[in-house]
Design an enzyme around this catalytic site. Structure first.
Site, short mmCIF file in Angstrom:
data_model
loop_
_atom_site.label_atom_id
_atom_site.label_comp_id
_atom_site.label_asym_id
_atom_site.label_seq_id
_atom_site.Cartn_x
_atom_site.Cartn_y
_atom_site.Cartn_z
CD1 TRP A 1 -26.48 -22.54 -8.69
CD2 TRP A 1 -24.63 -21.85 -7.64
NE1 TRP A 1 -25.87 -21.59 -9.49
CE2 TRP A 1 -24.73 -21.15 -8.88
CE3 TRP A 1 -23.54 -21.57 -6.83
CZ2 TRP A 1 -23.80 -20.20 -9.29
CZ3 TRP A 1 -22.61 -20.63 -7.25
CH2 TRP A 1 -22.74 -19.95 -8.46
CG ASP A 2 -30.23 -20.25 -8.63
OD1 ASP A 2 -29.43 -21.13 -8.95
OD2 ASP A 2 -30.82 -19.54 -9.46
CD GLU B 1 -24.83 -22.84 -15.78
OE1 GLU B 1 -25.52 -22.10 -16.49
OE2 GLU B 1 -25.28 -23.55 -14.85
CE LYS C 1 -25.56 -19.01 -18.30
NZ LYS C 1 -26.09 -20.38 -18.37
CD GLN C 2 -23.48 -18.12 -13.72
OE1 GLN C 2 -23.99 -18.67 -14.68
NE2 GLN C 2 -23.99 -18.20 -12.52
O1 IFM Z 1 -28.22 -21.75 -11.20
C1 IFM Z 1 -28.26 -20.91 -12.29
C2 IFM Z 1 -26.97 -21.04 -13.05
O2 IFM Z 1 -25.89 -20.63 -12.28
C3 IFM Z 1 -27.02 -20.21 -14.31
N1 IFM Z 1 -28.14 -20.61 -15.11
C4 IFM Z 1 -29.40 -20.45 -14.43
C5 IFM Z 1 -29.45 -21.26 -13.16
C6 IFM Z 1 -30.78 -21.05 -12.41
O3 IFM Z 1 -30.90 -19.74 -12.00
#
Ligand code: IFM
Length: 765
Positions: A332-333, A476, A590-591
Site C-alpha cells: 500500500w506504500d 500491525e 506501531k505506526q
Molecule cells: O507497508 C508497510 C507496513 O505498513 C509496515 N511494515 C512495512 C511495510 C512495507 O513498507
C-alpha cells in the site's frame, strides 16, 4: 550540515570497510533508472559486498524460499592488479577515498588513491544507468600509478550474484560474441530469460578472454608508465523476457554496440537532458534551511530513480530497487505514500503505477477466492509481485530467540489494501480529469474492490449496521481486531467511490458502463453498495475527549509508555507485534493509524478532532514503520503544530540520506531504501507546510511555512495543466504555464480565484 554550495550531491571522503557500512552505502549511493537499480558499491566489489543489479518486474522462487526479484549479473565489474597484487578498497591501503552521488543526473562517482608497496595508484570511475535506454549501464573507469608498473585489468561480467533467497538464475552460459561478452540464463521457476552483454572500449589494447569462477572477463596487460592515465569505458545491457519481441541477446549486443559508438559522453548527454527535464518538473526549493532542502531533494530523487519505465506497467516496491528486501513487492506504500508525489508533479508515472493494479486485478480476484470464506471481488495482495498473487507469507517474521517464523496476519487480514488502491484510482481521475484510466480498467478495479468489501463485511442486525471484523489496520502490532477505524473508513469510501464511478459512467460513458456491468455481472450488487455505504459503521470521536478508538476494545489495553514496552524486549531485533509480542497487550501502536485516516480524509474531519487524536496517539506510537512519521507531520501541520510537523518532516525526509534505519526486524533483513518515507517527505513539505490540497474542482493553498523557511517553491500538475507555486512568508504566487489548456480554479489563503493560461496570481496572506 550539508555544503551550502552544493545541495545536489551526497558525498563522503571516508571509506569504512565494515560490512554494515558497505551495506548502508549500497543503499545511499544507489542509482536506478526504473528498469534496474544498481547499488552504490565499488567497481571491484562482489557478492559479499552486496553488489546488486535488481531488475524491476521479474521475480523468482527457489524451493520453499521466498519469492523475490531477480538480481542480474554485474556487467560493471572491474578490478586491476598492480605487479600481481589485487587493488581493492577491501584489501589495499587507502590514502584517499571520495565517493559522490550526483542527484542532478543519478551518476555515481568514486576516486580512490591506494598505496601498494611503494606505489600510489589512482582509480576513478563514474557510472550511470541510462534513462534514455533503460537496459543500458555505462561506466568510465580510469587509473594511473606514480611509478612504472605492470598492470593487469580484468573487466567484464561477474555472475556470482548476491541473492537473499536462493539462486534464481540457472542454465547459465558465459561466452563472447565478436567483441561482446555475454551472459545468458533463465530463471529457476518460470524459465524467463535474463541476459547481459558487456562491451569495453580500451582503445587499441589487446585483450585475452577469460572465463573463471563465474566471471566472464577480458584481461588487458599493460606496462603502465608512471603518471600516465589509462581510461576505459564500459557499457553493459541487461535484458529480460518480454523486453523486446526479438532475440534478447541480439538486443543486448546491439544496445552495447550502439552505446560504444555514441561514447560515454554522448550517452551521458542524452541522459543528462532527460534528468534536467525531470528536475524542472519535480524539484522543490526550500530557502533558508539547507538540511531540509538536501533531505527533501534526496527524497524526491529516490522517487524519480524508481519511476517505472513508460509502458512497463510496473510499480514501485517498498524497498524500491535497492535489492530484494520485502520480496521486491509492492505494498500500500505506493498508492498511499508515493502516488501523491507523482500525481501532483509527474502524472505520466502515476498512470503507470495504477496500470500495474489494473494488470494485477486477476491476481486480486484469485486472492479473494482463496483467502475466503466466500470472499468475492478484488482482494489485492499485501505484497504484490508481477501477477498480483500474494507473495506475503503467513509466517512472515522470524523470532530472533528461536529462529522460528512467527505467524503474522499481514496477508490475510490487512484488507485496507484494496480500498487504498480504489482511492488512488479515483484520486487520479479527480486530479487529472483524465478518465481514460477508468475506462481502461480502473472502474473495474474500483467496483471489484467494493464487491470485496461487501463480501467481507458483516451485517449486525441488532445494531442495524455493517461492521468489518477480524482485520489488521495500519498498526500491525494489533492483529485480528474488529472495526478498525482506518479500515472501516477506507471501505466506506470505497463504496462511495464505486457509486460515484457508476454515476459518472452513466452520464459520460453509458455504453462502457453497460459492458462493464455485464462483464463482471455486478449490476444487481450496486444497491448493496448503496446500502453498505449508508450502514457501514465507522468508529466516531468520543463526544467528550474527541478521540476515535482505533478499534473495538483498544481502550481496554494496558496503558504503558513506548519506552516501557521497549524495555520489556529481551533481544534488540525483537518484533513487538505478532503472537506474544510485547506491544500486543498494550496501547502502544506501531505506526500512524487513526492519524493516517485523519490525514487521508483530512477534509472530512474538523481541526479539533484531528488535534485531540494527534495528542492522544502521538505518545502511544512507536514509529516501528518508516511510514509513520509523515502522517504525524501532516496532521501536525494541519492542526497548527508547526514545530512538531517539522520534527516529523525531518524524520521522514532524512531517513534514507542519513541511512541509520534499522536493518533487522526479528531475523529478517530489511536493509534497503524507503520510498514511502521519501514520498511522505514530499507530502509533508507540500501538503503540510505548503498547505496544498486539491479536489475535482480546485487547488487550495493555505500555507503555514516553518519559521526557518523563507521560501517554498514547487510545481503542481492539476487537470493536466501545470503551475509554478512560490510561497514566502507573506504571499503566494501562482504562475500558470502559458500552454495550459484552460483556466483553473484556485483557493489561495481563502480567496477564490481562477488562473488563466500564462497568468500570474499573487495573494498576500
Ligand atoms: O507497508 C508497510 C507496513 O505498513 C509496515 N511494515 C512495512 C511495510 C512495507 O513498507
Amino acid at each position: 550540515m550539508p555544503d551550502k554550495n552544493n545541495l545536489w550531491k551526497v558525498n563522503t571522503n571516508k571509506f569504512d570497510n565494515e560490512k554494515e557500512s558497505i551495506m548502508r552505502n549500497g543503499n545511499l549511493y544507489q542509482i536506478s533508472n526504473g528498469y534496474m537499480g544498481y547499488r552504490g558499491t565499488l567497481d571491484e566489489f562482489g557478492r559479499d559486498e552486496l553488489v546488486g543489479i535488481t531488475v524491476a518486474g521479474i521475480f523468482d522462487k527457489v524451493g520453499d524460499e521466498w519469492r523475490e526479484p531477480v538480481n542480474a549479473p554485474n556487467g560493471g565489474y572491474t578490478i586491476i592488479k598492480v605487479d600481481g597484487k589485487k587493488i581493492s578498497a577491501l584489501e589495499t591501503d587507502i590514502v584517499k577515498h571520495e565517493q559522490t552521488l550526483d542527484i542532478t543526473n543519478a551518476t555515481f562517482e568514486r576516486k580512490t588513491v591506494f598505496k601498494e608497496g611503494s606505489k600510489k595508484i589512482n582509480i576513478s570511475s563514474k557510472r550511470f544507468l541510462s534513462i534514455d535506454k533503460p537496459n543500458l549501464g555505462a561506466i568510465e573507469y580510469s587509473f594511473s600509478t606514480d611509478k612504472d608498473a605492470k598492470i593487469v585489468v580484468e573487466t567484464g561480467i561477474d555472475y556470482n550474484i548476491w541473492d537473499l533467497s536462493g539462486k534464481h538464475l540457472v542454465n547459465e552460459k558465459a561466452s563472447k560474441k565478436g567483441n561482446v561478452l555475454l551472459y545468458d540464463s533463465v530463471t529457476n521457476e518460470l524459465k524467463k530469460q535474463v541476459c547481459v552483454a558487456e562491451l569495453t572500449d580500451f582503445k587499441g589494447l589487446k585483450e585475452e578472454h577469460v572465463i573463471k569462477s563465474n566471471y566472464n572477463l577480458r584481461k588487458f596487460s599493460i606496462n603502465a608508465e608512471a603518471g600516465k592515465t589509462y581510461k576505459l569505458t564500459k557499457n553493459f545491457a541487461v535484458f529480460k523476457d518480454g523486453d523486446t519481441p526479438g532475440n534478447l541477446i541480439d538486443a543486448a549486443v546491439k544496445t552495447v554496440e550502439e552505446a560504444k559508438s555514441a561514447g560515454f559522453s554522448g550517452c551521458l548527454k542524452v541522459h543528462d537532458e532527460l534528468w534536467k527535464k525531470r528536475w524542472e518538473q519535480c524539484d522543490v526549493i526550500i530557502e533558508g534551511d539547507d538540511e531540509a532542502q538536501l533531505a527533501l531533494r534526496y527524497s524526491i530523487f529516490q522517487l524519480l530513480i524508481v519511476a517505472p519505465v513508460k509502458g512497463s506497467a510496473n510499480s514501485i516496491p517498498a524497498r524500491a530497487l535497492s535489492g530484494q528486501v520485502y520480496k521486491g513487492a509492492i505494498f500500500w506504500d505506493t498508492e498511499m505514500f508515493m502516488f501523491p508525489f507523482f500525481v501532483y508533479t509527474y502524472p505520466e508515472v502515476a498512470v503507470e503505477l495504477l496500470r500495474y493494479r489494473i494488470q494485477t486485478l486477476d491476481g486480486a480476484r484469485r486472492k479473494a477466492k482463496t483467502e475466503g470464506p466466500g470472499f468475492r471481488g478484488a482482494y489485492y495482495a499485501w505484497e504484490s509481485q508481477e501477477s498480483g498473487d500474494d507473495a506475503c507469507t503467513y509466517f512472515n517474521i522470524g523470532d530472533p530467540h528461536t529462529g522460528r517464523l512467527l505467524r503474522t496476519h499481514f496477508r490475510d487480514k490487512q484488507v485496507h489494501i484494496s480500498g487504498d488502491i480504489a482511492i488512488a484510482m479515483w484520486e487520479y481521475f479527480k486530479l487529472t480529469g483524465d478518465d481514460s484510466l477508468l475506462l481502461e480498467g480502473g472502474a473495474e478495479v474500483i467496483l471489484e474492490c467494493a464487491r470485496f468489501y461487501y463480501s467481507y463485511a458483516y451485517f449486525k442486525k441488532d445494531k442495524n449496521r455493517y461492521e468489518i471484523l477480524d482485520v489488521i489496520g495500519p498498526d500491525e502490532y494489533h492483529e485480528r481486531v474488529n472495526n478498525n477505524a482506518f479500515t472501516n473508513k477506507v471501505a466506506k469510501v470505497t463504496f462511495e467511490i464505486a457509486l460515484e464511478v457508476v454515476n459518472y459512467f452513466k452520464e459520460k460513458h453509458p455504453d462502457a458502463l453497460k459492458k462493464l456491468l455485464e462483464k463482471i455481472d455486478i449490476a444487481h450488487e450496486i444497491p448493496q453498495f448503496e446500502e453498505a455505504y449508508k450502514l457501514l459503521y465507522v468508529p466516531q470521536p468520543d463526544p467528550e475527549t474527541k478521540v476515535i478508538e482505533q478499534f473495538d476494545t483498544y481502550y481496554k489495553l494496558e496503558e504503558v509508555s513506548v519506552e516501557e514496552v521497549k524495555k520489556r524486549t529481551v533481544h534488540p531485533n525483537e518484533y513487538l507485534g505478532a503472537g506474544q509480542g510485547v506491544a500486543v497487550p498494550t496501547k502502544v501502536i506501531k505506526q500512524a493509524d487513526v492519524i493516517m485516516m485523519l490525514n487521508l480524509f483530512k477534509d472530512r474531519f474538523p481541526v479539533d478532532i484531528k488535534k485531540a487524536n494527534w495528542e492522544y496517539y502521538e505518545p502511544r506510537t512507536e514509529h516501528g514503520s518508516s511510514l509513520s512519521a509523515c502522517a504525524y507531520a501532516l496532521v501536525a501541520a494541519d492542526v497548527g503544530k508547526i514545530d512538531w510537523a517539522y520534527k516529523y518532516f525531518l524524520k521522514t525526509a532524512r531517513l534514507d540520506i542519513e541511512a541509520k534505519y534499522k536493518v533487522y526486524v526479528g531475523t529478517i533483513f530489511m536493509g534497503g531504501s524507503h520510498p514511502a518515507a521519501n514520498g511522505g517527505a514530499w507530502m509533508a513539505a507540500i501538503f503540510g507546510f505548503g498547505g496544498v490540497k486539491a479536489n475535482k474542482e480546485k487547488v487550495t493553498i493555505n500555507p503555514r511555512l516553518y519559521s526557518k523557511w523563507k521560501k517554498l517553491s514547487f510545481n503542481l500538475s492539476f487537470k493536466q495543466d501545470s503551475f509554478a507555486v512560490n510561497i514566502d512568508k507573506k504571499k503566494v504566487v501562482v504562475v500558470a504555464n502559458k500552454n495550459n489548456a484552460d483556466s483553473r480554479a484556485f483557493s489561495v489563503a481563502n480567496k477564490e480565484l481562477s488562473c488563466k493560461p500564462g497568468e500570474t496570481i499573487e495573494i498576500k496572506y
